[in-house]
Write an enzyme that holds these catalytic residues in place. Structure first.
Site, PDB file in Angstrom:
ATOM      1  N   ALA A 237      19.355   1.928  16.375  1.00 22.25           N
ATOM      2  CA  ALA A 237      18.399   2.925  15.836  1.00 22.25           C
ATOM      3  C   ALA A 237      18.739   3.247  14.390  1.00 22.25           C
ATOM      4  O   ALA A 237      17.866   3.605  13.604  1.00 22.25           O
ATOM      5  CB  ALA A 237      18.443   4.199  16.678  1.00 22.25           C
ATOM      6  N   GLU A 240      17.415  -0.408  12.009  1.00 20.39           N
ATOM      7  CA  GLU A 240      16.174  -1.181  12.108  1.00 20.39           C
ATOM      8  C   GLU A 240      14.956  -0.429  11.525  1.00 20.39           C
ATOM      9  O   GLU A 240      14.228  -0.955  10.699  1.00 20.39           O
ATOM     10  CB  GLU A 240      15.945  -1.554  13.575  1.00 20.39           C
ATOM     11  CG  GLU A 240      14.732  -2.399  13.832  1.00 20.39           C
ATOM     12  CD  GLU A 240      14.822  -3.803  13.244  1.00 20.39           C
ATOM     13  OE1 GLU A 240      15.921  -4.370  13.193  1.00 20.39           O
ATOM     14  OE2 GLU A 240      13.763  -4.318  12.830  1.00 20.39           O
ATOM     15  N   SER A 242      14.888   2.217   9.512  1.00 26.90           N
ATOM     16  CA  SER A 242      15.026   2.505   8.073  1.00 26.90           C
ATOM     17  C   SER A 242      14.707   1.262   7.256  1.00 26.90           C
ATOM     18  O   SER A 242      14.007   1.341   6.238  1.00 26.90           O
ATOM     19  CB  SER A 242      16.458   2.924   7.732  1.00 26.90           C
ATOM     20  OG  SER A 242      16.772   4.131   8.341  1.00 26.90           O
ATOM     21  N   CYS A 348      14.293  12.589  16.013  1.00 22.31           N
ATOM     22  CA  CYS A 348      15.245  11.611  15.466  1.00 22.31           C
ATOM     23  C   CYS A 348      16.539  12.256  14.959  1.00 22.31           C
ATOM     24  O   CYS A 348      16.517  13.096  14.054  1.00 22.31           O
ATOM     25  CB  CYS A 348      14.579  10.844  14.324  1.00 22.31           C
ATOM     26  SG  CYS A 348      15.681   9.671  13.538  1.00 22.31           S
ATOM     27  N   GLU A 357      18.230   7.669   2.593  1.00 23.11           N
ATOM     28  CA  GLU A 357      18.145   6.228   2.305  1.00 23.11           C
ATOM     29  C   GLU A 357      16.818   5.875   1.630  1.00 23.11           C
ATOM     30  O   GLU A 357      16.786   5.122   0.659  1.00 23.11           O
ATOM     31  CB  GLU A 357      18.282   5.423   3.604  1.00 23.11           C
ATOM     32  CG  GLU A 357      19.677   5.490   4.192  1.00 23.11           C
ATOM     33  CD  GLU A 357      19.777   4.884   5.596  1.00 23.11           C
ATOM     34  OE1 GLU A 357      20.896   4.720   6.076  1.00 23.11           O
ATOM     35  OE2 GLU A 357      18.732   4.571   6.214  1.00 23.11           O
TER      36      GLU A 357
HETATM   37  C1  HEM Z   1      12.685   5.841   8.784  1.00 20.28           C
HETATM   38  C2  HEM Z   1      13.599   5.672   9.702  1.00 20.28           C
HETATM   39  C3  HEM Z   1      13.530   6.200  11.096  1.00 20.28           C
HETATM   40  C4  HEM Z   1      12.434   6.485  11.876  1.00 20.28           C
HETATM   41  C5  HEM Z   1      10.950   6.341  11.509  1.00 20.28           C
HETATM   42  C6  HEM Z   1      12.942   6.960  13.154  1.00 20.28           C
HETATM   43  C7  HEM Z   1      12.132   7.373  14.212  1.00 20.28           C
HETATM   44  C8  HEM Z   1      12.604   7.928  15.379  1.00 20.28           C
HETATM   45  C9  HEM Z   1      11.755   8.479  16.431  1.00 20.28           C
HETATM   46  C10 HEM Z   1      10.236   8.487  16.412  1.00 20.28           C
HETATM   47  C11 HEM Z   1      12.558   8.946  17.408  1.00 20.28           C
HETATM   48  C12 HEM Z   1      12.115   9.674  18.684  1.00 20.28           C
HETATM   49  C13 HEM Z   1      11.919   8.745  19.847  1.00 20.28           C
HETATM   50  C14 HEM Z   1      11.337   9.433  21.079  1.00 20.28           C
HETATM   51  O1  HEM Z   1      11.024  10.620  21.072  1.00 20.28           O
HETATM   52  O2  HEM Z   1      11.173   8.727  22.094  1.00 20.28           O
HETATM   53  C15 HEM Z   1      13.922   8.675  16.998  1.00 20.28           C
HETATM   54  C16 HEM Z   1      15.034   8.965  17.750  1.00 20.28           C
HETATM   55  C17 HEM Z   1      16.315   8.631  17.366  1.00 20.28           C
HETATM   56  N1  HEM Z   1      16.717   8.125  16.139  1.00 20.28           N
HETATM   57 FE1  HEM Z   1      15.539   7.647  14.599  1.00 20.28          FE
HETATM   58  N2  HEM Z   1      14.303   6.945  13.118  1.00 20.28           N
HETATM   59  C18 HEM Z   1      14.712   6.500  11.890  1.00 20.28           C
HETATM   60  C19 HEM Z   1      16.006   6.370  11.438  1.00 20.28           C
HETATM   61  C20 HEM Z   1      17.124   6.646  12.181  1.00 20.28           C
HETATM   62  C21 HEM Z   1      18.477   6.548  11.685  1.00 20.28           C
HETATM   63  C22 HEM Z   1      18.893   6.166  10.266  1.00 20.28           C
HETATM   64  C23 HEM Z   1      19.287   6.851  12.711  1.00 20.28           C
HETATM   65  C24 HEM Z   1      20.781   6.876  12.589  1.00 20.28           C
HETATM   66  C25 HEM Z   1      21.632   7.360  13.247  1.00 20.28           C
HETATM   67  C26 HEM Z   1      18.440   7.163  13.872  1.00 20.28           C
HETATM   68  C27 HEM Z   1      18.885   7.507  15.134  1.00 20.28           C
HETATM   69  C28 HEM Z   1      18.081   7.953  16.161  1.00 20.28           C
HETATM   70  C29 HEM Z   1      18.581   8.348  17.474  1.00 20.28           C
HETATM   71  C30 HEM Z   1      20.025   8.298  17.938  1.00 20.28           C
HETATM   72  C31 HEM Z   1      17.475   8.778  18.225  1.00 20.28           C
HETATM   73  C32 HEM Z   1      17.472   9.299  19.666  1.00 20.28           C
HETATM   74  C33 HEM Z   1      17.523  10.809  19.635  1.00 20.28           C
HETATM   75  C34 HEM Z   1      17.450  11.435  21.017  1.00 20.28           C
HETATM   76  O3  HEM Z   1      16.932  10.810  21.944  1.00 20.28           O
HETATM   77  O4  HEM Z   1      17.927  12.577  21.141  1.00 20.28           O
HETATM   78  N3  HEM Z   1      17.137   7.037  13.502  1.00 20.28           N
HETATM   79  N4  HEM Z   1      13.924   8.066  15.751  1.00 20.28           N
END
Ligand code: HEM
Length: 402
Positions: A237, A240, A242, A348, A357
């Site tokens: 996560a 990819e 980002s 997220c 970033e």
């Molecule tokens: C532009 C970049 C990013 C986008 C558009 C994005 C989008 C999202 C979205 C939509 C979710 C929610 C998924 C759901 O509700 O089912 C999510 C969850 C998450 N993202 Fe990102 N993300 C990005 C970058 C990152 C980065 C850099 C990290 C680095 C650690 C990250 C780590 C996570 C994690 C661990 C979750 C799960 C959170 C949870 O379930 O409590 N993401 N992300």
């Protein structure tokens, strides 16, 4: 007559312009029946308010997506015991273990380093000259280096975990067996890394995996399986999405070059421009899956307990009920509560890191290449046909004096 079941991703997926199918569903069938690549029939919600409701309402579960017989969106099986496959209170306990690392103030400390790295990558672009591929030279290496550093994963192993990640998000049925093997290899890789950290726990390192290993040794409730799920989850996560967004941000700005020129002239617009581009760009052709824990009626449709519901973030971001002129790119849009980082308990974790970033990579490119252009029309750039969609390449001309 029953409504037809649509195959998702739709035929109008993987392109810059918004999907006419999503627009039609938003207006006429806000709760629609769709069939996923993995062969499951689920409900799809496409309006802003409904998407938010599904993401935040405890009647819709993430934990239930790993239950026997649960509907699946992707080819890869979701990992149990992870942030993304638990509900509160289990989810709250896991999230607390990492939330301080990703807290706004602490993560802001990485900004100078991300800015420096972005400037170095811009040098690599300059060295490559006209035709340089920004995806290969900036969009991928930046978030990969950042997450490796933060998590404590060797950057030298990137080719290997990139391949596993690519397969993990595959949408090609023919690759089903490869997908399972890739996820098993990635899990084994993280397991070995954790074992090494455990063996060297007398020499603590300053990274998140090490912190979690120590938390486990010091008696925090964290199983070995949960620890490994954290590693896999954060590594994948963490880069990819980002990487895809960095490419899409630049490509969308260059698609209408006056946007690039406007930002070159006024860097103070970068923050609001990034939020608007996050809203505007397509990044997933499916939706975030939940499973209903009880019967729920929505817009006259009976969603039964045990059925899957997908919340289409990209569609919500273009809902005219929420946004004035949603299909217009306004770099200074105010009050932009887009859903690109989700909503509710699974919002997220890396949102602020992703913002840093995106902002710093864009600033570095604006400073270094004020006359940047695409080498070919944006519409002809190839898209990767995977779960988290993005461009396969981003060739640019640098516009530097000869
Ligand atoms: C532009 C970049 C990013 C986008 C558009 C994005 C989008 C999202 C979205 C939509 C979710 C929610 C998924 C759901 O509700 O089912 C999510 C969850 C998450 N993202 Fe990102 N993300 C990005 C970058 C990152 C980065 C850099 C990290 C680095 C650690 C990250 C780590 C996570 C994690 C661990 C979750 C799960 C959170 C949870 O379930 O409590 N993401 N992300």
């Amino acid at each position: 007559m029953s409504e037809p079941v649509l195959e998702i991703p739709f035929a109008d997926a993987f392109q810059f312009d918004p999907s006419p199918t999503f627009a039609e569903l938003r207006e006429n069938r806000p709760v629609a029946r769709v069939r996923t690549l993995a062969g499951a029939e689920v409900w799809l919600v496409t309006r802003y308010d409904d998407v938010r409701m599904v993401l935040a309402d405890p009647r819709f579960s993430r934990a239930a997506v790993v239950k026997q017989g649960a509907p699946r969106v992707a080819l890869a099986k979701p990992m149990p015991n992870s942030l993304t496959t638990t509900d509160p209170p289990e989810h709250t306990r896991l999230r607390k273990l990492v939330s301080s690392t990703f807290a706004h103030r602490r993560i802001e400390r990485t900004r100078p380093w991300v800015a420096e790295l972005s400037a170095k990558l811009a040098d690599d672009v300059a060295a490559a000259g006209d035709g340089a591929d920004l995806r290969e030279l900036v969009a991928l290496p930046l978030p990969i280096q950042v997450i490796c550093q933060l998590l404590g994963v060797p950057y030298a192993d990137r080719a290997q975990f990139r391949e596993w990640t690519e397969l993990g998000y595959s949408m090609r049925m023919a690759e089903k067996d490869l997908v399972e093997q890739a996820m098993a290899d990635l899990t084994a890789y993280i397991e070995e890394l954790v074992e090494r950290k455990l063996a060297n726990s007398d020499q603590p390192a300053e990274d998140l995996l090490d912190e979690l290993v120590r938390a486990r040794e010091e008696g925090d409730r964290l199983s070995q399986e949960e620890l490994i799920s954290f590693g896999v989850n954060l590594l994948v996560a963490g880069h990819e999405t980002s990487a895809n967004q960095i490419s899409s941000v630049v490509a969308t700005l260059l698609r209408w070059p006056e946007n690039w020129a406007r930002l070159v002239a006024d860097h103070s617009l970068v923050d609001s421009a990034i939020e608007e581009l996050l809203r505007f760009n397509r990044f997933s052709e499916v939706g975030q899956l939940r499973v209903a824990l009880e019967d729920v009626e929505l817009h006259g449709v009976q969603i039964k307990a045990g059925e899957g519901v997908m919340a289409a973030l990209n569609s919500a971001n273009r809902d005219p009920r929420q946004y004035d002129d949603p299909d217009e790119l306004r770099l200074d849009r105010k009050d932009n509560k887009h859903l690109s980082f989700g909503f509710g308990p699974h919002f997220c974790l890396g949102a602020q890191l992703a913002r840093i970033e995106l902002q710093e990579s864009l600033l570095a490119l604006l400073r270094r290449f004020p006359n940047l252009t695409l080498t070919k029309p944006a519409e002809s750039l190839p898209w990767r046909q995977v779960l988290v969609s993005g461009l396969a390449e981003l060739p640019v001309n640098l516009g530097l004096p000869a």
